[in-house]
Structures are given as C-alpha cells and as structure tokens.
Design a protein around this motif. Structure first.
Motif, PDB file in Angstrom:
ATOM      1  N   LEU A 173       0.812  -1.207   0.000  1.00 35.29           N
ATOM      2  CA  LEU A 173       0.000   0.000   0.000  1.00 35.29           C
ATOM      3  C   LEU A 173       0.852   1.266   0.000  1.00 35.29           C
ATOM      4  N   GLY A 174       2.158   1.078   0.181  1.00 36.44           N
ATOM      5  CA  GLY A 174       3.037   2.236   0.176  1.00 36.44           C
ATOM      6  C   GLY A 174       3.130   2.948   1.508  1.00 36.44           C
ATOM      7  N   GLN A 175       2.626   2.313   2.593  1.00 36.97           N
ATOM      8  CA  GLN A 175       2.711   2.966   3.903  1.00 36.97           C
ATOM      9  C   GLN A 175       4.053   2.750   4.566  1.00 36.97           C
ATOM     10  N   MET A 176       4.805   1.797   4.040  1.00 38.02           N
ATOM     11  CA  MET A 176       6.078   1.455   4.660  1.00 38.02           C
ATOM     12  C   MET A 176       7.087   1.277   3.540  1.00 38.02           C
ATOM     13  N   SER A 177       8.339   1.652   3.807  1.00 31.64           N
ATOM     14  CA  SER A 177       9.320   1.413   2.755  1.00 31.64           C
ATOM     15  C   SER A 177      10.299   0.354   3.221  1.00 31.64           C
ATOM     16  N   ILE A 178      10.786  -0.427   2.310  1.00 31.26           N
ATOM     17  CA  ILE A 178      11.790  -1.420   2.681  1.00 31.26           C
ATOM     18  C   ILE A 178      13.151  -0.985   2.158  1.00 31.26           C
ATOM     19  N   ASN A 179      14.203  -1.526   2.788  1.00 34.68           N
ATOM     20  CA  ASN A 179      15.552  -1.214   2.321  1.00 34.68           C
ATOM     21  C   ASN A 179      15.790  -1.901   0.988  1.00 34.68           C
ATOM     22  N   ASN A 180      16.519  -1.229   0.120  1.00 34.58           N
ATOM     23  CA  ASN A 180      16.761  -1.819  -1.191  1.00 34.58           C
ATOM     24  C   ASN A 180      17.838  -2.881  -1.117  1.00 34.58           C
ATOM     25  N   PRO A 181      17.738  -3.894  -1.974  1.00 40.34           N
ATOM     26  CA  PRO A 181      18.812  -4.876  -2.047  1.00 40.34           C
ATOM     27  C   PRO A 181      20.030  -4.281  -2.738  1.00 40.34           C
ATOM     28  N   ILE A 182      21.175  -4.953  -2.578  1.00 38.49           N
ATOM     29  CA  ILE A 182      22.391  -4.510  -3.260  1.00 38.49           C
ATOM     30  C   ILE A 182      22.183  -4.672  -4.763  1.00 38.49           C
ATOM     31  N   PRO A 183      22.530  -3.679  -5.576  1.00 38.56           N
ATOM     32  CA  PRO A 183      22.299  -3.818  -7.021  1.00 38.56           C
ATOM     33  C   PRO A 183      23.093  -4.980  -7.605  1.00 38.56           C
ATOM     34  N   VAL A 184      22.523  -5.606  -8.603  1.00 45.47           N
ATOM     35  CA  VAL A 184      23.183  -6.755  -9.216  1.00 45.47           C
ATOM     36  C   VAL A 184      24.010  -6.295 -10.407  1.00 45.47           C
ATOM     37  N   PRO A 185      25.092  -7.032 -10.746  1.00 44.28           N
ATOM     38  CA  PRO A 185      25.947  -6.620 -11.863  1.00 44.28           C
ATOM     39  C   PRO A 185      25.255  -6.836 -13.208  1.00 44.28           C
ATOM     40  N   ASP A 186      25.942  -6.369 -14.277  1.00 43.22           N
ATOM     41  CA  ASP A 186      25.347  -6.409 -15.609  1.00 43.22           C
ATOM     42  C   ASP A 186      25.020  -7.806 -16.106  1.00 43.22           C
TER      43      ASP A 186
ATOM     44  N   VAL B 147      35.642 -11.292  -2.985  1.00 42.08           N
ATOM     45  CA  VAL B 147      35.919 -12.175  -4.130  1.00 42.08           C
ATOM     46  C   VAL B 147      34.617 -12.646  -4.749  1.00 42.08           C
ATOM     47  N   LEU B 148      33.574 -12.809  -3.920  1.00 42.92           N
ATOM     48  CA  LEU B 148      32.284 -13.215  -4.480  1.00 42.92           C
ATOM     49  C   LEU B 148      31.707 -12.102  -5.345  1.00 42.92           C
ATOM     50  N   ASP B 149      31.914 -10.855  -4.927  1.00 46.81           N
ATOM     51  CA  ASP B 149      31.437  -9.733  -5.735  1.00 46.81           C
ATOM     52  C   ASP B 149      32.130  -9.716  -7.094  1.00 46.81           C
ATOM     53  N   VAL B 150      33.462  -9.943  -7.060  1.00 46.30           N
ATOM     54  CA  VAL B 150      34.206  -9.954  -8.320  1.00 46.30           C
ATOM     55  C   VAL B 150      33.714 -11.083  -9.207  1.00 46.30           C
ATOM     56  N   LEU B 151      33.523 -12.260  -8.612  1.00 48.70           N
ATOM     57  CA  LEU B 151      33.026 -13.400  -9.384  1.00 48.70           C
ATOM     58  C   LEU B 151      31.644 -13.104  -9.954  1.00 48.70           C
TER      59      LEU B 151
ATOM     60  N   ILE C 101      27.631 -17.818  -7.066  1.00 52.52           N
ATOM     61  CA  ILE C 101      28.026 -19.233  -6.978  1.00 52.52           C
ATOM     62  C   ILE C 101      27.384 -19.910  -8.174  1.00 52.52           C
ATOM     63  N   ASN C 102      27.887 -21.072  -8.582  1.00 50.56           N
ATOM     64  CA  ASN C 102      27.435 -21.739  -9.799  1.00 50.56           C
ATOM     65  C   ASN C 102      27.580 -20.798 -11.005  1.00 50.56           C
ATOM     66  N   TYR C 103      28.836 -20.656 -11.425  1.00 54.17           N
ATOM     67  CA  TYR C 103      29.181 -19.561 -12.336  1.00 54.17           C
ATOM     68  C   TYR C 103      28.764 -19.787 -13.771  1.00 54.17           C
ATOM     69  N   ALA C 104      28.553 -21.032 -14.197  1.00 51.44           N
ATOM     70  CA  ALA C 104      28.153 -21.328 -15.575  1.00 51.44           C
ATOM     71  C   ALA C 104      29.101 -20.645 -16.557  1.00 51.44           C
ATOM     72  N   MET C 105      30.384 -20.842 -16.377  1.00 50.57           N
ATOM     73  CA  MET C 105      31.390 -20.098 -17.126  1.00 50.57           C
ATOM     74  C   MET C 105      32.052 -20.965 -18.181  1.00 50.57           C
TER      75      MET C 105
ATOM     76  N   HIS D 115      36.332  -5.452 -15.462  1.00 53.43           N
ATOM     77  CA  HIS D 115      36.588  -6.603 -14.594  1.00 53.43           C
ATOM     78  C   HIS D 115      38.038  -6.629 -14.148  1.00 53.43           C
ATOM     79  N   ILE D 116      38.940  -6.249 -15.077  1.00 52.39           N
ATOM     80  CA  ILE D 116      40.358  -6.269 -14.707  1.00 52.39           C
ATOM     81  C   ILE D 116      40.632  -5.244 -13.617  1.00 52.39           C
ATOM     82  N   LEU D 117      39.988  -4.082 -13.718  1.00 54.13           N
ATOM     83  CA  LEU D 117      40.133  -3.077 -12.645  1.00 54.13           C
ATOM     84  C   LEU D 117      39.657  -3.656 -11.319  1.00 54.13           C
ATOM     85  N   ALA D 118      38.500  -4.315 -11.367  1.00 48.85           N
ATOM     86  CA  ALA D 118      37.961  -4.909 -10.142  1.00 48.85           C
ATOM     87  C   ALA D 118      38.896  -5.972  -9.605  1.00 48.85           C
ATOM     88  N   LEU D 119      39.509  -6.740 -10.504  1.00 52.26           N
ATOM     89  CA  LEU D 119      40.435  -7.790 -10.071  1.00 52.26           C
ATOM     90  C   LEU D 119      41.662  -7.192  -9.394  1.00 52.26           C
ATOM     91  N   ARG D 120      42.211  -6.109  -9.991  1.00 51.76           N
ATOM     92  CA  ARG D 120      43.402  -5.484  -9.392  1.00 51.76           C
ATOM     93  C   ARG D 120      43.078  -4.923  -8.005  1.00 51.76           C
TER      94      ARG D 120
END
Lengths: 161, 417, 100, 322
Positions: free
Chosen positions: A40-53, B143-147, B155-159, B173-178
């Motif tokens: 309902l938007g009455q409460m906010s939750i903390n965001n998760p850590i962003p995921v990589p590309d 190291v998990l972040d870099v992976l 985990i379970n990298y499918a690489m 990635h190389i910057l992150a590795l260094r």
C-alpha cells in the motif's frame, strides 16, 4: 590477556555493521501485515544490493520471437522447458531452472519485419526475488501465451522431454 | 534396554556424530566410542548424499552433463566443470583458445581464494571462534562480488564450455580484479596475524589431526591436507594444464615457510593462508599476460554436440580444486552426444580416509577439528537413495511427500490444533 | 616430486571374465585404495582377494545381494534414473484447480 | 510481614529477571556489533524466554524424570537467592545478616551443580559428556574463587558482604596489598567466564563438539528456566565483583551530596552503570575474542596459572594485613 583478535573486535565495534538490512532491519512482528503495508506504500523497505550487468535472474520469454526450434530444450541441463506441441512454443518452469543461461546463448531468435538482426526470444532478467510457497504458482511458470488462451486451447498433455 | 544403557554409561559412551550434527555441514556419520574424553573406537559411514549423479549424466548430452557436474557441489562449482572440460577436451581432441585458457585459470584461482577463506571460517567455528567466522566470511564477500561481476552469479558460475569459456573478462573486470588483489594482500597479512598468533587457536590446532608424511602417502591424501603433511603434491605443478603451464607453480608446503613440518591442523591453516597469496600472484600474472583472441574453439553448441556424436575417445581430466585433486573420467563412444561412462573422484573421496586413523586416540573436543581440517565436501564425495515401506516396496517421491503430509495431519489431530 | 611434470600417473586396466570376477587387492601396498576397492566391489561386484573391510561404502547396508548398479549389461541407464518432472497442467488437474 | 518483605519476596526476583535479561540483550547486541553484524534487538532475550515458555516440554525416555524436571528450578532458585545477598548500590542486601560470602560461594556452585546433575539425569551421551566436563571445570575454578574470598576475609576479618561494600577495599591496604588485590581481581576475572559457562570456557555446552552438551535434551519450560538462571547469574556474578572491588559510591567519587530519595536512585543507577561496564569488559569482550579451550587445557590453566596468581595475591595481601 589481549590478543590480536580482541583488537580486531574492538575495531569492528567502532565500524558500521557489514550487514545490508534487506528488506527490513529486524524481522517484523507480523510478516503478512508488513507486506500489505509495503504494497500500500505505507512502509518502505531497504533496497537490495544492485546486481551486476551479467546477472542471470528469472528467464524472460517472448513467444512472438520464438520459432519453435527446440534448441533450448536440447541444451537445458535441468529440463526446465516443456514443449507444447499444440502451439509449437515452450513453457518454462522457474523452479526447475538452474540459471545457467545456456538457452539464452543458444536461442537463434526471429527477425521481425523491419529489423536488421534477429532478436532472441529468451533473455535473462535481473529479477531474483522468486520465493514462493507453491512451486506451481503462476509467477513461477512462464507461459507462452496468456493463461486463459493456452489452457483452454489444449488438453492436459504429458508429452515432455 | 535402560539397564543396559546405564552399565554402558559407567564405562564407555557411544557418541554419534551425524548424519545431522552441528559440526557437520553435510550428512555423514562418524560413530565414536568414547572412554572419558578419549576416542577408543571409530567408524566412518558414508553415502548419505549419494544421488547417482553419474547416471544422470549418462542420460544427458555433454553440455547438460557439464552443467550437471557444476551442481555436484556449490563450493567447488568450478572444479568439477574444469575437470570435466579437461577430460572431454582430451577425449575429443579440442584445443581451447589461449585467452579462454587464461580466463579459466583466473576463475579457478578466484574460487580457490573464496574456498580457502570459507575453510578458515569453518575451522574457527568448529573451535568455538564464531567472531572470526563472521570476520573471514566478511572478507570473502569481496571475491564473491568480483566473481558475480565477471560470471553473473555469486556461486554456480556457468562459465566453462567444452573448448573454451562463455564470457569474456572486460577492462572493468580487470580493474575490479586489481582492486581485489590489493585488498586480499592486506587481508592475508591480517589473517596470518590473527590465526597464526592467537594463543587459543594455537592450543586447539597444534598437534591435533597430526598426519605423518608416510601415512598421508599410504592413505592417498591429496590437496592442502597432503601439503600440510609436507608432501609436495599439486596438480598445477605435477601435471600443468592451461595457463598453469606458463606459470611456474610450486606446491606450498610448511617446511618452506616455517622450516619444519608437523602435518597438523595448524600447518593446514598455514598452507591455506599462503595459498591465497599464491593464487593472487597467479591471477596477477594472468591479467598482465592475457593473450587476445577468441573464447570458444567451437562457438556453436549444436556443432559441438554434433562433433561429440561423431567422436570416439576417452580422457581423464585432473584439476587442483581448492580441497585437492578432482579427477573426471569421461568416455565417448561415437553413438550419442553425451558421455557413456562418467566417473568423478572428488578430493574428499580420498581425504576422508584419514579420519579413522586420526580420530583414534583423539579427544572428543578434537573431533570437529579433525573433521573440518580436510575441508570435507560430502556432496562431492557421495554422489541413489531408495526408500522402502515395510513390505520392501520402493516408494517414489510423491508417495513420500503424501506420507509426510498425512503424518503432519495426524500429529495436528493428536495435539488438537 | 616437487618439480613440474614430476609426477607420473599410471592407469591400469584389467579384463576379467564375468564368470570369475576376482582381482587381488592392493590395500597391503596402499591403504587408501580400500575406498576404491570397496566402491568397485559394491557397484560392480568384483571381488578383491585379501580386502579386509567389505562393508558397503555408498550403498545402504540392506542393499540386496547380487544387484550391482554399475553393470550396464544387466540394466540400462533408463532403469536407474527416473524423471519425476510433471507438467503443470497435470498437477493442476490433479489438484482440481480451475484451469483458466 | 511488612511491606518491605513483600517487596523483597516478589519485586526483587522480578527485578533480577528483568535486569538479567536486559543485560543479556545488551551483551548480545554489543557482541554482534563487534563482529560487524546488526544483531538482535535488545528486547530479544525477553521474547526468547516467552517463546520457550509456551513450547512443549519434552522429557527423554531414558531420563530420570523427576531429577530432570527439578534441576532447572533448583538452578533458577539458587541464582535468585544469590541476587538477594548482593547489596544494590547503597541499598542493603535483602538477606543481610542471614549469610555471608561463604553462602554466596555455595550458591554459585549449586547452580553449576544443578546443571551437571540435570545433564547426568538426561540419559543422553552428549549430556553425560557435558556433565562430566562441567564437573571437571567446577573442580578447577572453585579453588581460585575460594582463594579470592579468603583474601577478602583476611582484610576485613569478616565474611559479611555488606561490611565489604561499605568501605572500598583499596583504601584499607598499602601498595603491596594493592598488587595482591590486583592479582586477585585478575584471577576473579578469569574465573568469571568459567563460572558463567561463557566462551572460552563454555566447554560443557560446546555446540560443535557435543551439540550443546548439558542442555541438549532440555526443551520448553525447563530450558527457559535454565536460560533465566543463566541471565540472572551473569548479572549477579558481575554485581558481586562490583561489590567486592569497586564499591565506590557516586557521591564519594564526585564529592556531591544528595537528599535521601534522590541519592538512592542515583546510587542505584551508578551501580547499574558500573555493572554494565564490567559486564561488557569481563563477559562480552572476552567471549567475543577467544576460542573455546579443551577441557584439559582449561583445567591446567586454572590449576596452575590462575591458582598461582591467586595464591600470590593472597600472600601479598596477608603480608600487608598481618
């Protein structure tokens, strides 16, 4: 007797906690009420850590682009794809998926009129909050068409790879 | 029954460790007979996690089996694919491109770093040092972040793929590795400080799980456990593969560091901390000397499967996993696109051999340390479970599920809920 | 030992007739081979002469005598592995849910 | 029966439980922050006890049921009684005059003994090994503890805790005695985690070795009682140390004077603050930065080093006094 571990612990006491308090800092007294409040938007939750590309989350399926080549079924290690012969499309079970992304690699895709290169029917989204009590619930099954259409048009089939 | 127990209690206890026990993260059973605090008789029973995974592989095609092998174990999720890929490449006569070889090595070494740090945390937990468990696992996040950035998942990298790798390592990635290498050089120094100088850690691990060189050879001990006993064994040194052939990898043994060898849990800690530093050197070498080129020998998976269907051959792939050597044997017969025979030997398969001799005469308090010091991975070690009813009929998954649901209902009725 | 390529790995292959599956043990030379020999014994039914500990390694203790999972001439892969995957339409029909 | 009696009979145990659980919550929070975690909220121990109380209490088949069920009550009762002997700031101990340091020594032993007997009666191998370990540990740390108390008796020529709490011990002895007292304090601080079954001496409850040992068979109400007795005893033990070594009052320390009711409140809070600081130093910090000893290592530590330390302290104190 002071040890190195003790100094380390005192140093950590002065730092901020390392934990990311997702979704809330402490477990709420009533989980269902909290979820309702958040909706309902009455409460906010903390965001998760962003995921990589390159993150591999829930599989996205675009039936428009699917040519029915069954390559994804061939390579899928977990047999998470089900072939629906009536519509010549696939149905994907998220609960069986092991998020390896092989189907995305292998998918040839389809070129719609007016495009220069084919676009894949399958792609990995960044969605990872997939927990559910029922492994056959609607949001854990990716249907090729809308639910009404696909289920009305066909008999229950046990044909699978 | 009760009287029998009492008479036993006065002299000897039987302490069952497992299948479920706080010191074990996976199911295995150690039956120890204890007199006071001394273990006088010991028996190790394995096979609680035997899943018949090799049979499952023989029903699938090679690409599916490769990803199935990744699921043998979550912590060694690169080691099993690596050994499978090496074995398949030998069997099929495919040579991976140089860049792919370097990327494979980098990923394998990253895994070694996270596995060793995980072990340091686990062994600290076994002796009751939970704050250090939290601390080491906090260090492991990097190291998990870099992976995750390189491969897409923590985990379970499918690489890996037969004949190369699936993803490239980019500039970012190389910057992150260094950055990661700098971080862990400092962290390794800190770990040396905290683990190797802590008086209670020393007291709990010195002369515990003491494995002599001779016994280690006789019991086929592999990996860091064997190196802690002073044996210079390391697949990366003995049978180099991929980028390891360009780097002069030498086994890390305690006699080179401390000048003497005890073969105890303390030496195992020493070896693992120094191996983290060695892995950092290897990664640094790889990113400095990374060749250009393509990533896959046969980029099309369908073409790859066709090649496999036409090829006959067998191969053994050995990879130095964080826990020791993992060996895959694969045989293709030219009729199907998957292996006809697939056999996995994980490091724990051999390393568990040493529990019997080491536990005998040890103290109850040392059992967790002995169990943890080889870094056991039981899902790697055990890979058919049958459940039968009273008439000896085999029950399938749905029946067992229904039985447990019914039992829950019965208990609920009994309690009147 | 201790130098690159310093280790030689040796693979020994034996052809043993199915009527007489007996191989001498090497546990007296190498204690650690016990695990492998016990595994081969329970999985393939090859007897090892002189092997002391003959308890099952991976298989349960009440595994029937004379059944060996690795003998592919007796039963194929299809016997050993069963897929338990069912289609969602089947599951929903079984549960009696309204399909659509 | 006066109003004060009713207060001491009902209010004091209640206060003891609340304080014990509160201090446990603070201890858990700070320990979590030391390990870079957020940790549970401070009210968590109250919830834990509440939850345990509504859970089913299981008595194992092999257990001697009545001993098994009585021991948690004995443990909690002894901890509670212990609390009644400790002067709270400048308020006198409720049981003032009915016992002295020797009774306290016995009450401290009784709680550990109750746990050990409970463990033996459970009929489980884990609990039996745990109980054996507890007995060995008890035999090891009783000696230094007794020496410390003898030291105090030598100085004050009395075992009464109220007498001791009235005059700070440091003002009664000279420089040699100071060194002796410091040694006794160090010995007592080492005994504290052993007495409270906290790391590095939680050998009887070693989770990874013998699966919580003594407490492995306890559940529901019985476990809640042990949990409470542990919380109360932790508070009481640290409060005892404060009463023995740091009885400085707020008004003495800062040279301030207050009227009657205000001074009671301020001295009470001052006492709680002192207990909190010592609790964090002697319990939280120690249990966070050490690994668990093996039983024979722990008993060697107590029988040799701690004993020698305590005896040396006693001799120094005796030289000063005699």
């Amino acid at each position: 007797m002071p040890t190195k571990a003790m100094f380390l612990m005192i140093r950590q006491l002065l730092q901020r906690p390392f934990t990311n308090p997702f979704p809330v800092k402490y477990a709420p007294k009533n989980v269902t009420k909290t979820i309702e409040k958040v909706k309902l938007g009455q409460m906010s939750i903390n965001n998760p850590i962003p995921v990589p590309d390159g993150f591999r989350g829930k599989l996205k399926y675009d039936p428009e682009r699917c040519i029915g080549c069954r390559l994804c079924i061939t390579v899928c290690p977990a047999n998470a794809m089900e072939w629906i012969p009536e519509v010549r499309k696939i149905r994907h079970y998220v609960t069986r998926c092991m998020f390896c992304g092989l189907c995305v690699d292998v998918c040839p895709g389809k070129k719609l009129p007016g495009e220069t290169a084919p676009v894949k029917a399958l792609s990995m989204s960044k969605e990872f909050l997939l927990a559910d009590y029922d492994k056959y619930s609607d949001n854990l099954i990716v249907e090729p068409t809308s639910k009404e259409q696909s289920l009305n048009n066909q008999e229950p089939s046990s044909d699978q790879k | 029954m009760a009287n029998d127990k009492v008479s036993k209690i006065s002299k000897r206890y039987e302490i069952p460790i497992g299948p479920i026990h706080p010191a074990l993260k996976e199911p295995i059973r150690v039956e120890a007979e204890v007199k006071g605090e001394k273990v006088v008789k010991v028996d190790v029973k394995r096979g609680f996690a035997h899943r018949g995974i090799e049979y499952m592989g023989m029903k699938r095609n090679a690409i599916q089996t490769l990803y199935l092998s990744e699921r043998i174990c979550g912590i060694c999720s690169i080691s099993h694919p690596y050994a499978f890929v090496l074995a398949s490449e030998k069997a099929l006569g495919i040579e991976p491109p140089p860049r792919a070889q370097y990327i494979r090595t980098i990923i394998a070494e990253l895994e070694r770093i996270h596995s060793h740090i995980l072990w340091l945390g686990v062994v600290a937990h076994e002796i009751g040092f939970d704050p250090i468990l939290f601390w080491t696992w906090k260090l492991r996040e990097k190291v998990l972040d870099v992976l995750e950035a390189i491969t897409g998942n923590r985990i379970n990298y499918a690489m890996y793929m037969i004949g190369g790798v699936r993803r490239d390592i980019k500039e970012s990635h190389i910057l992150a590795l260094r950055d990661m290498i700098d971080y862990y050089r400092k962290a390794a120094d800190q770990m040396k400080d905290i683990f190797l100088s802590d008086p209670i850690y020393k007291a709990r691990t010195k002369d515990v799980a003491k494995l002599s060189q001779d016994l280690a050879l006789k019991l086929n001990i592999v990996g860091p456990t064997a190196r802690a006993a002073g044996l210079r064994v390391d697949i990366r040194q003995d049978i180099p593969y991929d980028a390891y052939a360009d780097i002069d990898v030498r086994a890390v043994v305690p006699q080179d560091i401390m000048g003497e060898v005890n073969g105890d849990a303390y030496d195992a800690t020493l070896v693992r901390i120094y191996e983290i530093e060695q892995s950092l050197d290897i990664i640094e070498y790889c990113i400095n000397n990374m060749p250009e080129g393509k990533l896959l020998a046969i980029p099309n998976y369908v073409a790859l499967l066709t090649t496999i269907r036409k090829t006959q051959g067998e191969g053994i792939g050995a990879h130095e996993a964080p826990r020791g050597e993992v060996i895959h044997y694969v045989k293709y017969d030219g009729t199907r696109d998957g292996p006809v025979v697939w056999k996995v030997i994980a490091p724990s398969y051999n390393n568990i051999n040493c529990w019997g001799p080491l536990l005998l005469g040890a103290e109850v308090a040392d059992i967790p340390v002995v169990i943890a010091f080889i870094d056991p991975c039981l899902c790697c070690n055990d890979r058919i479970a049958f459940v039968k009813d009273e008439n000896g009929r085999v029950l399938d998954y749905f029946e067992i599920h229904n039985m447990s649901v019914n039992k829950t209902m019965k208990i609920k009725r009994m309690l009147g809920v | 030992m201790g130098t690159p390529w310093g280790e030689v790995s040796v693979t020994l292959k034996f052809d043993v007739p199915k009527s007489d599956l007996v191989v001498p043990t090497i546990t007296d030379l190498m204690m650690g081979a016990e695990t492998n020999e016990r595994e081969i014994r329970e999985m393939l039914g090859v007897e090892f002469e002189g092997l002391k500990n003959k308890r099952h390694l991976f298989l349960p203790d009440d595994w029937p005598e004379g059944k060996y999972p690795w003998r592919k001439d007796e039963h194929g892969v299809e016997d050993m592995i069963k897929y338990t995957h069912k289609s969602v339409t089947e599951i929903r029909a079984k549960r009696g849910e309204n399909n659509g | 029966m006066t109003l004060a009696t009713i207060f001491y009979a009902i209010g004091f145990p209640l206060l003891g439980i609340i304080l014990g659980l509160l201090y446990k919550g603070i201890d858990r929070k700070i320990s979590a922050r030391m390990t870079s975690r957020i940790g549970p909220p401070i009210r968590q121990p109250f919830w834990d006890v509440g939850k345990l109380l509504i859970k089913e209490t299981v008595v194992p088949e092999n257990a001697v049921a009545w001993i098994f069920n009585v021991m948690p009550i004995v443990a909690l009762a002894s901890s509670m009684t212990l609390l009644l002997y400790i002067p709270f700031g400048i308020i006198k101990a409720p049981l003032e005059g009915y016992g002295d340091l020797v009774v306290i020594l016995y009450l401290l032993t009784l709680q550990a003994l109750a746990m050990a007997i409970g463990g033996f009666s459970a009929g489980s191998p884990f609990a039996s090994v745990g109980a054996q370990r507890e007995m060995i540990l008890m035999m090891s740390y009783e000696m230094p503890l007794a020496i410390v108390i003898t030291g105090f008796a030598l100085i004050y020529k009395s075992f009464s805790l109220s007498t001791i709490a009235l005059t700070p011990v440091w003002t009664l002895v000279g420089p040699v005695g100071w060194i002796g007292l410091l040694l006794l304090l160090a010995a007592l601080l080492i005994v504290t985690p052993a007495e409270l079954a906290k790391l590095p001496f939680d050998i009887a409850e070693a989770e990874t070795e013998i699966a919580e040992g003594l407490l492995s068979e306890y559940s529901g109400r019985n476990l809640a009682l042990f949990y409470l007795s542990d919380a109360v005893r932790s508070f009481a033990m640290v409060a005892l140390e404060v009463a023995l070594f740091f009885p400085f009052t707020f008004s003495q320390g800062f040279g301030l004077q207050f009227s009657e009711p205000v001074s009671y409140i301020i001295e009470g809070l001052w006492f709680l603050a002192k207990v909190l600081i010592l609790y964090i130093l002697a319990v939280t910090l120690v249990r966070t930065s050490f690994a668990r000893f093996r039983i024979e290592q722990a008993s060697r530590l107590f029988w040799t080093y701690v004993n020698i330390m305590a005896l040396l302290g006693l001799i120094l104190v005796a030289l000063e006094v005699m």
